[in-house]
Design an enzyme around this catalytic site. Structure first.
Site, mmCIF file in Angstrom:
data_model
loop_
_atom_site.group_PDB
_atom_site.id
_atom_site.type_symbol
_atom_site.label_atom_id
_atom_site.label_comp_id
_atom_site.label_asym_id
_atom_site.label_seq_id
_atom_site.Cartn_x
_atom_site.Cartn_y
_atom_site.Cartn_z
ATOM 1 C CG ASP A 294 -2.083 -0.986 1.034
ATOM 2 O OD1 ASP A 294 -2.478 -1.256 -0.109
ATOM 3 O OD2 ASP A 294 -2.571 -1.500 2.049
ATOM 4 C CB SER A 295 3.881 2.299 1.710
ATOM 5 O OG SER A 295 4.737 3.402 1.689
ATOM 6 C CD GLU A 297 1.939 -3.213 -5.390
ATOM 7 O OE1 GLU A 297 2.417 -4.139 -6.043
ATOM 8 O OE2 GLU A 297 0.891 -3.327 -4.728
ATOM 9 N NE ARG A 302 -0.133 8.130 -5.445
ATOM 10 C CZ ARG A 302 -0.624 7.974 -6.670
ATOM 11 N NH1 ARG A 302 -0.901 9.018 -7.420
ATOM 12 N NH2 ARG A 302 -0.825 6.773 -7.169
ATOM 13 C CB VAL A 379 -5.009 1.915 0.627
ATOM 14 C CG1 VAL A 379 -4.314 1.380 -0.615
ATOM 15 C CG2 VAL A 379 -4.058 2.776 1.438
ATOM 16 C CE1 TYR A 382 -8.672 -3.643 6.530
ATOM 17 C CE2 TYR A 382 -8.140 -4.811 4.523
ATOM 18 C CZ TYR A 382 -8.530 -4.827 5.844
ATOM 19 O OH TYR A 382 -8.779 -6.004 6.469
ATOM 20 C CE1 TYR A 384 -3.827 -1.147 6.933
ATOM 21 C CE2 TYR A 384 -4.213 -0.128 4.797
ATOM 22 C CZ TYR A 384 -4.032 -1.257 5.567
ATOM 23 O OH TYR A 384 -4.050 -2.495 4.985
ATOM 24 C CG HIS A 432 -6.307 -10.118 4.975
ATOM 25 N ND1 HIS A 432 -7.652 -10.348 5.152
ATOM 26 C CD2 HIS A 432 -6.059 -8.923 5.568
ATOM 27 C CE1 HIS A 432 -8.193 -9.343 5.810
ATOM 28 N NE2 HIS A 432 -7.244 -8.453 6.088
ATOM 29 C CG HIS A 434 -3.337 -5.766 7.463
ATOM 30 N ND1 HIS A 434 -3.946 -4.805 6.691
ATOM 31 C CD2 HIS A 434 -4.306 -6.662 7.747
ATOM 32 C CE1 HIS A 434 -5.232 -5.115 6.529
ATOM 33 N NE2 HIS A 434 -5.470 -6.238 7.160
HETATM 34 CO CO CO Z 1 -7.387 -6.840 7.319
#
Ligand code: CO
Length: 652
Positions: A294-295, A297, A302, A379, A382, A384, A432, A434
């Site tokens: 996520d950072s 890619e 932004r 993102v 999600y 954060y 999943h 993180h």
């Molecule tokens: Co999750």
């Protein structure tokens, strides 16, 4: 609201809107101002550590959307000139917002994709109302992934445009889009369960009936907060630091220090989120490739939200705006990007003294207050929240809060739920994890530090331990990069001590800070998996490297469709010494996410993080000087009262 003066630009300040526009126009001119030039990142190029007189510089990542060629450029803003240009054929920077839009349009217009949708019994209206979620694809070695700039589009059904689409996934239908050619390369259409028929929304109209027993909770600081913000310099009691927003890393703290007896003692030169990866644990065709960085890619900075007073943060709030490039070289201001405020967090310390005589008991206590600096980035599905906390006892912490909507999957009623868990009728959340890599460029009382791994261990049985009760703290230096890559050990209370051996505290020992892990988890993807090799940082909780100006991103500068082994595995190959060296710590926060029904349709905040506490950095509790409100210091009980109320407990 604290007034923000506008002092001179500091070398660690982010670029202003004017500087972004100036840097990108200088670069654009250098290229002959082509219509096809786009800017993914225009950011201040921080001077190398220890260099005091450097020109104000900007770094940029550009892409030519016709050729797909990525170029890095550096601009000397004082001289108004491009000082370096590096062409990077084959690397993929994050997709542009306009590429996301074009990719979605290409999928909707693709005859093969529309046919696949209609063969699933969907009419044109349903197809046009559907929601397309575009994903980075990773690199599993296919020709598409190694030779093209691509995204994968997965699709969900909606009854109306603002529906919660994630409740109705069209399982097993994936469109592969070439971003440079702007066309669908392939439609993957696997036999799959039909989409669930109902979704679940979470807007106000769908959450009711609403509870009615909540009374107002007001936070009032009648004299304002106890911090000051001058430009990007934040001071709060003895703490000080610089705060900025970076387009890729998001919230960055620079030069964290503590003023002690009139002297500013350095602790950390720079603290930031350096990378993230979210690997999914299901092998089916619509999920195996989901490994979002996520950072790197997307660019966390932004994607940060404009925060709202009383909503994202409660109380007496000061905001800092963020400025990023708008992709055509203009500046986009993100209003209220960073939130700064104080919070009461219960007790700092307390002791109740029971006098052995008729004086009874007496209490001493201090309230604990913390400084909170935070941002929230969205993102796709999600959200954060990133929170740095500073305390009055010299400790600081990071907490990440994951919320938003989980990735869903359509399942049959009798799904065995091996790699996913049911959250609704014919709907599952996919297992999943993180992983977030935090780069901590430490400088405890100076640049030369050593990191020790500290385990608490029982002493061997024998003459030194005749009662079998003795235990000790075993500190082992992480002496060189061959020893980098450390794992947590909760039963040994393992933590890492960052000490400066060239300085002594008043007790004759090196001052230090200790990094203590929070609850975390190991990567479940096998070490032979592509993702374990592309995101090697996530396989261990702590890496230590020697400072290198160019080593900023632990999965490489361009993790989209990247090759295995970039970043940390490359860096530690040179096996540099780490003893009394300029060390950088890379701490991985791991969150397991076995999705619960309670995570649907919107997930309550899940927290994880780590803490840094002084260890001999001070020679006593540094929170002794926090004043106690008068009304708290009093005799809490008289022995006579005690006897009157508890006649049968007079022996206590
Ligand atoms: Co999750």
């Amino acid at each position: 609201m604290v007034t923000q003066a506008t002092p001179r630009t500091h070398p660690l300040d982010p670029l202003s809107a004017d500087e972004i526009v100036r840097a990108s126009s200088i670069i654009s001119e250098q290229f002959g101002s082509p219509e096809s030039l786009r800017f993914l990142l225009v950011a201040a190029l921080e001077p190398a550590k220890g260099v005091s007189e450097a020109p104000r510089a900007a770094e940029a990542i550009c892409i030519n959307i016709d050729s797909g060629l990525t170029t890095e450029a550096v601009v000397d803003l004082d001289a108004g000139a491009v000082t370096s240009i590096t062409e990077l054929p084959g690397v993929q920077p994050p997709a542009l917002f306009e590429e996301y839009e074009r990719a979605e349009a290409a999928i909707r217009a693709d005859a093969g994709w529309r046919t696949a949708m209609s063969l699933r019994g969907l009419n044109d209206q349903q197809i046009d109302l559907s929601f397309i979620h575009l994903w980075p694809t990773g690199n599993f070695g296919s020709r598409w992934e190694t030779e093209h700039r691509i995204l994968k589009g997965i699709v969900y059904l909606r009854d109306e445009p603002d529906d919660n689409a994630y409740g109705r996934p069209v399982e097993g239908l994936i469109a592969v889009v070439d971003l440079a050619a702007n066309r669908v390369l392939e439609v993957i259409d696997a036999p799959s369960p039909v989409p669930p028929v109902t979704s679940l929304r979470f807007d106000h109209d769908h959450g009711g009936p609403h509870r009615e027993d909540l009374k107002p909770l007001d936070i009032i600081q009648s004299e304002g907060p106890s911090f000051t913000l001058e430009g990007h310099l934040l001071r709060w009691q003895q703490w000080q630091m610089r705060v900025s927003l970076h387009p890729r890393e998001g919230l960055v703290l620079h030069q964290i220090g503590y003023e002690d007896n009139g002297q500013l003692r350095p602790i950390c030169y720079r603290a930031s989120l350096a990378e993230m990866v979210v690997p999914y644990g299901d092998a089916s065709v619509g999920h195996y490739f989901k490994n979002a960085f996520d950072s790197g890619e997307c660019g966390i900075g932004r994607l940060v939200n404009s925060l709202e007073l009383g909503c994202d943060c409660l109380g007496e709030i000061t905001y800092l705006d963020g400025v990023v490039t708008d992709e055509r070289g203009g500046a986009r201001t993100i209003k209220n990007a960073i939130c700064i405020h104080e919070e009461d967090v219960g007790l700092l310390w307390k002791h109740t003294y029971r006098h052995p005589d008729e004086r009874g008991s007496q209490s001493w206590l201090r309230r604990s207050r913390r400084l909170v600096i935070s941002t929230i980035a969205t993102v796709d599905n999600y959200d954060y929240g990133f929170y740095w906390y500073f305390y009055q006892d010299g400790a600081w912490e990071h907490e990440v809060k994951a919320t938003g909507i989980v990735q869903t999957m359509a399942i049959e009623d009798d799904d065995p739920q091996v790699t996913r868990h049911k959250i609704g009728q014919r709907l599952a959340g996919v297992h999943h994890q993180h992983f977030l890599s935090y780069r901590l460029d430490m400088e405890v009382d100076g640049r030369q530090n050593t990191v020790f791994e500290v385990d608490t261990v029982p002493l061997p049985l024998g003459p030194e331990n005749p009662y079998h009760n003795a235990f000790t703290a075993q500190a082992t230096p992480i002496a060189d990069e061959s020893l980098s890559g450390r794992e947590v050990n909760a039963s040994a209370g393992r933590h890492w001590r960052i000490a400066n051996d060239s300085v002594r505290n008043p007790l004759g020992e090196p001052p230090a800070y200790v990094l203590t892990p929070g609850a975390t988890v190991s990567m479940m993807a096998d070490e032979q998996s592509i993702i374990a090799q592309r995101a090697a940082f996530a396989r261990k909780q702590l890496w230590v490297t020697a400072y290198d100006f160019a080593q900023r991103y632990p999965a490489g500068d361009y993790p989209a469709q990247s090759e295995p082994g970039l970043g940390i595995p490359e860096w530690i190959d040179s096996n540099r010494s780490l003893e009394q060296a300029d060390v950088v710590l890379w701490y991985t926060v791991g969150m397991n996410h076995l999705v619960r029904p309670e995570d649907w349709p919107v997930m309550p905040v899940q927290r994880a993080g780590f803490s840094l506490k002084p260890w001999g950095f001070f020679d006593r509790n540094p929170g002794l000087d926090v004043p106690q409100p008068d009304h708290c210091e009093h005799d809490i009980e008289r022995r006579t009262d005690l006897q009157a109320h508890h006649p049968h407990n007079s022996h206590s």
